[in-house]
Scaffold this motif. Structure first.
Motif, PDB file in Angstrom:
ATOM      1  N   ILE A   1       2.913  -1.338   4.404  1.00  0.00           N
ATOM      2  CA  ILE A   1       1.944  -0.251   4.410  1.00  0.00           C
ATOM      3  C   ILE A   1       2.669   1.074   4.583  1.00  0.00           C
ATOM      4  O   ILE A   1       3.262   1.336   5.629  1.00  0.00           O
TER       5      ILE A   1
ATOM      6  N   VAL B   1      -4.550   2.240   6.301  1.00  0.00           N
ATOM      7  CA  VAL B   1      -5.445   1.084   6.363  1.00  0.00           C
ATOM      8  C   VAL B   1      -6.379   1.261   7.549  1.00  0.00           C
ATOM      9  O   VAL B   1      -5.930   1.457   8.676  1.00  0.00           O
TER      10      VAL B   1
ATOM     11  N   ILE C   1       5.069  -1.584   8.704  1.00  0.00           N
ATOM     12  CA  ILE C   1       4.406  -0.288   8.632  1.00  0.00           C
ATOM     13  C   ILE C   1       5.503   0.764   8.496  1.00  0.00           C
ATOM     14  O   ILE C   1       6.314   0.953   9.397  1.00  0.00           O
TER      15      ILE C   1
ATOM     16  N   GLY D   1       3.075   5.361   7.236  1.00  0.00           N
ATOM     17  CA  GLY D   1       1.908   4.489   7.311  1.00  0.00           C
ATOM     18  C   GLY D   1       1.023   4.736   8.519  1.00  0.00           C
ATOM     19  O   GLY D   1       1.491   5.166   9.575  1.00  0.00           O
TER      20      GLY D   1
ATOM     21  N   VAL E   1      -2.228   2.613  10.455  1.00  0.00           N
ATOM     22  CA  VAL E   1      -3.063   1.416  10.541  1.00  0.00           C
ATOM     23  C   VAL E   1      -3.989   1.558  11.739  1.00  0.00           C
ATOM     24  O   VAL E   1      -3.527   1.712  12.865  1.00  0.00           O
TER      25      VAL E   1
ATOM     26  N   ILE F   1       0.870  -1.171   0.000  1.00  0.00           N
ATOM     27  CA  ILE F   1       0.000   0.000   0.000  1.00  0.00           C
ATOM     28  C   ILE F   1       0.906   1.219   0.000  1.00  0.00           C
ATOM     29  O   ILE F   1       1.600   1.491   0.982  1.00  0.00           O
TER      30      ILE F   1
END
Length: 118
Positions: free
Chosen positions: A71, A75, A87, A91, A93, A54
């Motif tokens: 990531i 997310v 991550i 990033g 999450v 991502i």
């Protein structure tokens, strides 16, 4: 924070099988094989037998299932991996994790519970 720098997930960006480009929005269920790179927006459910990347521009509002994931974007949803999650510093999450290994770079944001697979 967790993990060691020499244990980074190695996904060849040139080996991407599927690309969801920047400016693309998808609602629904996505099932893929191989490496999936997301630069756009996904809402629904995301599943791959391979790895998921991502990108910084990627936003995923979905449950995510895959082998490994990196990531750098955002997310919002639970993440279930048979392998490792990385991550990146950019990033974010928000959701629960069930992974084999976890690396969180300095500056990354994670809010949720984490369960480690054995």
């Amino acid at each position: 924070m967790f993990g060691r720098k020499n244990e980074e997930i190695r996904i060849n960006p040139e080996a991407v099988d599927t690309l969801i480009g920047k400016g693309t929005e998808i609602k629904g269920t996505i099932r893929a094989t191989g490496v999936l790179r997301i630069e756009g927006r996904i809402e629904g459910e995301l599943e791959s037998t391979g790895d998921i990347i991502i990108a910084e521009t990627g936003v995923v509002n979905a449950q995510l299932k895959a082998r490994n994931a990196v990531i750098a974007g955002e997310v919002n949803g639970n993440v279930f991996l048979s392998g490792k999650l990385e991550i990146k510093s950019s990033g974010r999450v928000l959701g629960d994790l069930k992974v084999e290994g976890l690396t969180v770079e300095d500056g990354a944001f994670f809010e949720g519970r984490c369960e480690m697979n054995r």
